[in-house]
Design a protein around this motif. Structure first.
Motif, PDB file in Angstrom:
ATOM      1  N   ILE A 186       0.850  -1.198   0.000  1.00  0.00           N
ATOM      2  CA  ILE A 186       0.000   0.000   0.000  1.00  0.00           C
ATOM      3  C   ILE A 186       0.884   1.247   0.000  1.00  0.00           C
ATOM      4  O   ILE A 186       0.628   2.206  -0.732  1.00  0.00           O
ATOM      5  CB  ILE A 186      -0.956   0.009   1.226  1.00  0.00           C
ATOM      6  CG1 ILE A 186      -1.874  -1.215   1.217  1.00  0.00           C
ATOM      7  CG2 ILE A 186      -1.755   1.309   1.285  1.00  0.00           C
ATOM      8  CD1 ILE A 186      -2.866  -1.299   0.089  1.00  0.00           C
ATOM      9  N   GLY A 190       0.820   1.281  -3.835  1.00  0.00           N
ATOM     10  CA  GLY A 190      -0.622   1.503  -3.757  1.00  0.00           C
ATOM     11  C   GLY A 190      -1.203   2.381  -4.845  1.00  0.00           C
ATOM     12  O   GLY A 190      -2.318   2.152  -5.324  1.00  0.00           O
ATOM     13  N   GLY A 193      -2.378   0.638  -8.703  1.00  0.00           N
ATOM     14  CA  GLY A 193      -3.246  -0.536  -8.769  1.00  0.00           C
ATOM     15  C   GLY A 193      -3.547  -0.976 -10.196  1.00  0.00           C
ATOM     16  O   GLY A 193      -3.523  -2.168 -10.505  1.00  0.00           O
ATOM     17  N   TRP A 234      -5.904  -5.924  -3.392  1.00  0.00           N
ATOM     18  CA  TRP A 234      -5.242  -4.626  -3.225  1.00  0.00           C
ATOM     19  C   TRP A 234      -5.193  -3.862  -4.540  1.00  0.00           C
ATOM     20  O   TRP A 234      -5.452  -2.651  -4.577  1.00  0.00           O
ATOM     21  CB  TRP A 234      -3.814  -4.812  -2.690  1.00  0.00           C
ATOM     22  CG  TRP A 234      -3.743  -5.377  -1.299  1.00  0.00           C
ATOM     23  CD1 TRP A 234      -4.730  -5.364  -0.342  1.00  0.00           C
ATOM     24  CD2 TRP A 234      -2.629  -6.058  -0.703  1.00  0.00           C
ATOM     25  NE1 TRP A 234      -4.280  -5.992   0.796  1.00  0.00           N
ATOM     26  CE2 TRP A 234      -3.001  -6.422   0.613  1.00  0.00           C
ATOM     27  CE3 TRP A 234      -1.340  -6.391  -1.141  1.00  0.00           C
ATOM     28  CZ2 TRP A 234      -2.140  -7.097   1.488  1.00  0.00           C
ATOM     29  CZ3 TRP A 234      -0.482  -7.063  -0.274  1.00  0.00           C
ATOM     30  CH2 TRP A 234      -0.879  -7.409   1.018  1.00  0.00           C
ATOM     31  N   SER A 235      -4.845  -4.548  -5.629  1.00  0.00           N
ATOM     32  CA  SER A 235      -4.700  -3.838  -6.902  1.00  0.00           C
ATOM     33  C   SER A 235      -6.060  -3.368  -7.413  1.00  0.00           C
ATOM     34  O   SER A 235      -6.137  -2.474  -8.244  1.00  0.00           O
ATOM     35  CB  SER A 235      -4.009  -4.723  -7.942  1.00  0.00           C
ATOM     36  OG  SER A 235      -4.799  -5.861  -8.213  1.00  0.00           O
ATOM     37  N   TYR A 237      -8.279  -2.184  -5.299  1.00  0.00           N
ATOM     38  CA  TYR A 237      -8.731  -1.253  -4.242  1.00  0.00           C
ATOM     39  C   TYR A 237      -9.940  -1.796  -3.485  1.00  0.00           C
ATOM     40  O   TYR A 237     -10.830  -1.045  -3.095  1.00  0.00           O
ATOM     41  CB  TYR A 237      -9.016   0.135  -4.829  1.00  0.00           C
ATOM     42  CG  TYR A 237      -7.790   0.760  -5.445  1.00  0.00           C
ATOM     43  CD1 TYR A 237      -6.863   1.426  -4.646  1.00  0.00           C
ATOM     44  CD2 TYR A 237      -7.508   0.625  -6.799  1.00  0.00           C
ATOM     45  CE1 TYR A 237      -5.703   1.958  -5.197  1.00  0.00           C
ATOM     46  CE2 TYR A 237      -6.356   1.155  -7.348  1.00  0.00           C
ATOM     47  CZ  TYR A 237      -5.464   1.823  -6.545  1.00  0.00           C
ATOM     48  OH  TYR A 237      -4.324   2.342  -7.088  1.00  0.00           O
ATOM     49  N   PHE A 292      -6.670   0.742   4.079  1.00  0.00           N
ATOM     50  CA  PHE A 292      -6.947  -0.012   2.852  1.00  0.00           C
ATOM     51  C   PHE A 292      -7.415  -1.430   3.161  1.00  0.00           C
ATOM     52  O   PHE A 292      -8.087  -2.057   2.352  1.00  0.00           O
ATOM     53  CB  PHE A 292      -5.706  -0.053   1.960  1.00  0.00           C
ATOM     54  CG  PHE A 292      -5.533   1.190   1.119  1.00  0.00           C
ATOM     55  CD1 PHE A 292      -6.054   1.258  -0.164  1.00  0.00           C
ATOM     56  CD2 PHE A 292      -4.872   2.302   1.613  1.00  0.00           C
ATOM     57  CE1 PHE A 292      -5.914   2.397  -0.932  1.00  0.00           C
ATOM     58  CE2 PHE A 292      -4.718   3.449   0.853  1.00  0.00           C
ATOM     59  CZ  PHE A 292      -5.245   3.502  -0.424  1.00  0.00           C
ATOM     60  N   ARG A 322      -2.794   7.689  -2.811  1.00  0.00           N
ATOM     61  CA  ARG A 322      -2.742   6.255  -3.149  1.00  0.00           C
ATOM     62  C   ARG A 322      -4.079   5.765  -3.714  1.00  0.00           C
ATOM     63  O   ARG A 322      -4.378   4.579  -3.698  1.00  0.00           O
ATOM     64  CB  ARG A 322      -2.348   5.451  -1.908  1.00  0.00           C
ATOM     65  CG  ARG A 322      -0.880   5.617  -1.566  1.00  0.00           C
ATOM     66  CD  ARG A 322      -0.512   5.093  -0.206  1.00  0.00           C
ATOM     67  NE  ARG A 322       0.917   5.257   0.020  1.00  0.00           N
ATOM     68  CZ  ARG A 322       1.505   6.406   0.350  1.00  0.00           C
ATOM     69  NH1 ARG A 322       0.771   7.507   0.507  1.00  0.00           N
ATOM     70  NH2 ARG A 322       2.812   6.471   0.523  1.00  0.00           N
ATOM     71  N   ASN A 323      -4.860   6.710  -4.210  1.00  0.00           N
ATOM     72  CA  ASN A 323      -6.149   6.386  -4.858  1.00  0.00           C
ATOM     73  C   ASN A 323      -7.131   5.660  -3.953  1.00  0.00           C
ATOM     74  O   ASN A 323      -7.844   4.739  -4.387  1.00  0.00           O
ATOM     75  CB  ASN A 323      -5.930   5.537  -6.127  1.00  0.00           C
ATOM     76  CG  ASN A 323      -5.238   6.313  -7.202  1.00  0.00           C
ATOM     77  OD1 ASN A 323      -5.367   7.533  -7.265  1.00  0.00           O
ATOM     78  ND2 ASN A 323      -4.480   5.642  -8.037  1.00  0.00           N
ATOM     79  N   TYR A 324      -7.180   6.041  -2.693  1.00  0.00           N
ATOM     80  CA  TYR A 324      -8.161   5.471  -1.765  1.00  0.00           C
ATOM     81  C   TYR A 324      -9.554   5.575  -2.371  1.00  0.00           C
ATOM     82  O   TYR A 324      -9.961   6.643  -2.828  1.00  0.00           O
ATOM     83  CB  TYR A 324      -8.079   6.255  -0.454  1.00  0.00           C
ATOM     84  CG  TYR A 324      -8.963   5.734   0.659  1.00  0.00           C
ATOM     85  CD1 TYR A 324      -8.593   4.626   1.399  1.00  0.00           C
ATOM     86  CD2 TYR A 324     -10.159   6.381   0.971  1.00  0.00           C
ATOM     87  CE1 TYR A 324      -9.388   4.159   2.442  1.00  0.00           C
ATOM     88  CE2 TYR A 324     -10.962   5.921   2.008  1.00  0.00           C
ATOM     89  CZ  TYR A 324     -10.564   4.814   2.737  1.00  0.00           C
ATOM     90  OH  TYR A 324     -11.357   4.360   3.755  1.00  0.00           O
ATOM     91  N   LYS A 325     -10.289   4.456  -2.377  1.00  0.00           N
ATOM     92  CA  LYS A 325     -11.646   4.472  -2.956  1.00  0.00           C
ATOM     93  C   LYS A 325     -12.429   3.247  -2.494  1.00  0.00           C
ATOM     94  O   LYS A 325     -11.904   2.397  -1.772  1.00  0.00           O
ATOM     95  CB  LYS A 325     -11.583   4.536  -4.476  1.00  0.00           C
ATOM     96  CG  LYS A 325     -10.835   3.388  -5.141  1.00  0.00           C
ATOM     97  CD  LYS A 325     -10.990   3.479  -6.645  1.00  0.00           C
ATOM     98  CE  LYS A 325      -9.680   3.495  -7.376  1.00  0.00           C
ATOM     99  NZ  LYS A 325      -9.748   3.529  -8.799  1.00  0.00           N
ATOM    100  N   CYS A 352     -12.468  11.458  -3.964  1.00  0.00           N
ATOM    101  CA  CYS A 352     -12.118  10.046  -4.181  1.00  0.00           C
ATOM    102  C   CYS A 352     -13.304   9.324  -4.831  1.00  0.00           C
ATOM    103  O   CYS A 352     -14.450   9.702  -4.628  1.00  0.00           O
ATOM    104  CB  CYS A 352     -11.814   9.336  -2.868  1.00  0.00           C
ATOM    105  SG  CYS A 352     -10.474  10.080  -1.948  1.00  0.00           S
TER     106      CYS A 352
END
Ligand SMILES: Cc1cc2nc3c(=O)[nH]c(=O)nc-3n(C[C@H](O)[C@H](O)[C@H](O)COP(=O)(O)O)c2cc1C
Ligand SMILES: [Fe+2]
Ligand SMILES: [Fe+2]
Length: 386
Positions: A186, A190, A193, A234-235, A237, A292, A322-325, A352
């Motif tokens: 992450i 991260g 992704g 993870w990839s 999200y 995450f 880190r593109n949290y979504k 986001c």
């Protein structure tokens, strides 16, 4: 040194002195820089190590090669934790060819000067190299997490040399994998992704029995299956499970911390898995990784100089960069005269993708009172339904 199969050896080094990995990640349990040797009619070395360990690495290679000389140095990734010793290698083994792609050699010349590795082989995506009974296939994995990254699939043992992918912090191979692998992924990868997903798709056409990364233990069997599952989530999200809440708080005088702990108790009473972290004191990369990991995040923080408390502001930046979504987010805001943190935080998360906000917002005036306690309970009620 570790023998992975009849002909494949791990010849990397352990770094226990490092203070901050990549200049920002605490690694109290150290880190390994892995490098591999494949012995065959032709002998290949895969990647080098951090600059502080050149001598040790070259000695390891010498021991494994037992008087013979390597024919190739494959450079999968130019980041100096893996390529700082390329020049030392070339000096010691001038007849060996250095293998990389076009981007690899552009970077290699930046780091070491134009004259580095006159004996070089530039490979294309998908190109193969036969060592004898072992054949290597080079698979480009751009932006996982540098542009030149490629991974190498070895057909005889079905080993994927995965560069930085599937790595983890920690020098002890026997330590639990997931937490330090998550903090590593992450934190470092991260943001990429989409690119990781692309790389996973590319390698999915190969049967993989072992993964040999550049940090941490080699993975086989059940550990490899778990790691693959984690990387797919993870990839994409996606959280690791459907339930679970991270409560991330900051507090100057303890009142916001009390609200965070009360919410944790209320959620646990309702059967929810909860983790509580102090954004000013707990390791920031662990806080980000746990955000995450879980599907739900509650940010409990103080209004501070008409803004969000700095540690919480920084945390949100680290999530969004880190593109949290794809998560549910709720807020607890504590201000003595004009609480505005919740509003400001919400605006940041609105940028986001696919964030669902809890309807209940807890605003505390200095300390918990009957009204704000009722709101904390209402938030717990709402969160378990989300
Ligand atoms: C340096 C500093 C700046 C603050 N700025 C604000 C502010 O702009 N608006 C406000 O309502 N409260 C402000 N506060 C008050 C805090 O929100 C208040 O102390 C709150 O109760 C902190 O909760 P805690 O007990 O969890 O630390 C500030 C406090 C400090 C120490
Ligand atoms: Fe790297
Ligand atoms: Fe690395």
């Amino acid at each position: 040194m570790q023998k992975l199969s009849a002909d494949i050896f791990r010849v990397g080094v352990i770094d226990r002195q490092i203070d901050l990995f990549e200049g920002m990640y605490a690694v109290p349990e150290g880190v390994t820089y892995n490098s591999y040797v494949i012995k065959d009619e032709k002998t290949a070395v895969i990647d080098s190590v951090d600059g502080a360990f050149g001598c040790e690495w070259l000695k390891n290679i010498e021991t494994v090669l037992n008087g013979t000389k390597p024919d190739y140095l494959i450079v999968q990734h130019m980041e100096p934790d893996h390529s700082a010793c390329v020049a030392e290698f070339v000096k010691k083994y001038p007849d060996a060819a250095v293998i990389g792609n076009r981007n690899t050699f552009v970077m290699m010349e930046e780091f070491f000067g134009k004259d580095i590795a006159p004996n070089r082989i530039t490979v294309k995506d998908g190109e193969q190299l036969s060592l004898g009974k072992h054949t290597l296939k080079f698979v480009f994995a751009p932006m996982v997490h540098w542009p030149e990254v490629m991974v190498t699939y070895e057909t005889e043992t079905k080993t994927l040399f995965s560069a930085d992918a599937f790595g983890r912090f920690g020098a002890d191979d026997n330590a639990e994998w997931m937490d330090e692998a998550r903090r590593y992924y992450i934190g470092i990868v991260g943001k990429y992704g989409v690119q990781v997903k692309g790389a996973l798709k590319k390698i999915s056409e190969y049967e993989i029995k072992a993964v040999a990364p550049l940090h941490g233990p080699c993975l086989t069997g059940k550990a490899l299956n778990e790691a693959m599952r984690a990387y797919l989530l993870w990839s994409d999200y996606k959280p690791e499970s459907d339930r679970g809440t991270l409560i991330a708080f900051t507090s100057v005088y303890g009142h916001t911390a009390a609200a965070a702990r009360m919410l944790a108790d209320e959620l646990e009473k309702r059967g929810e898995q909860v983790k509580v972290l102090d954004l000013a004191r707990d390791d920031w990369a662990e806080c980000v990784a746990q955000a995450f990991r879980f599907p739900k995040l509650v940010l409990a923080t103080t209004t501070y100089n008409a803004d969000v408390f700095p540690a919480a502001r920084e945390f949100i930046d680290r999530l969004t960069e880190r593109n949290y979504k794809n998560r549910t987010v709720a807020f607890i805001d504590n201000g003595t005269w004009s609480p505005v943190a919740a509003k400001i935080m919400r605006a940041k998360f609105e940028k986001c993708a696919n964030i669902k906000f809890a309807e209940t917002e807890v605003i505390i005036r200095s300390a918990l009172n009957g009204q704000s306690i009722a709101k904390v309970k209402a938030l717990a009620d709402e969160l378990i339904t989300l």
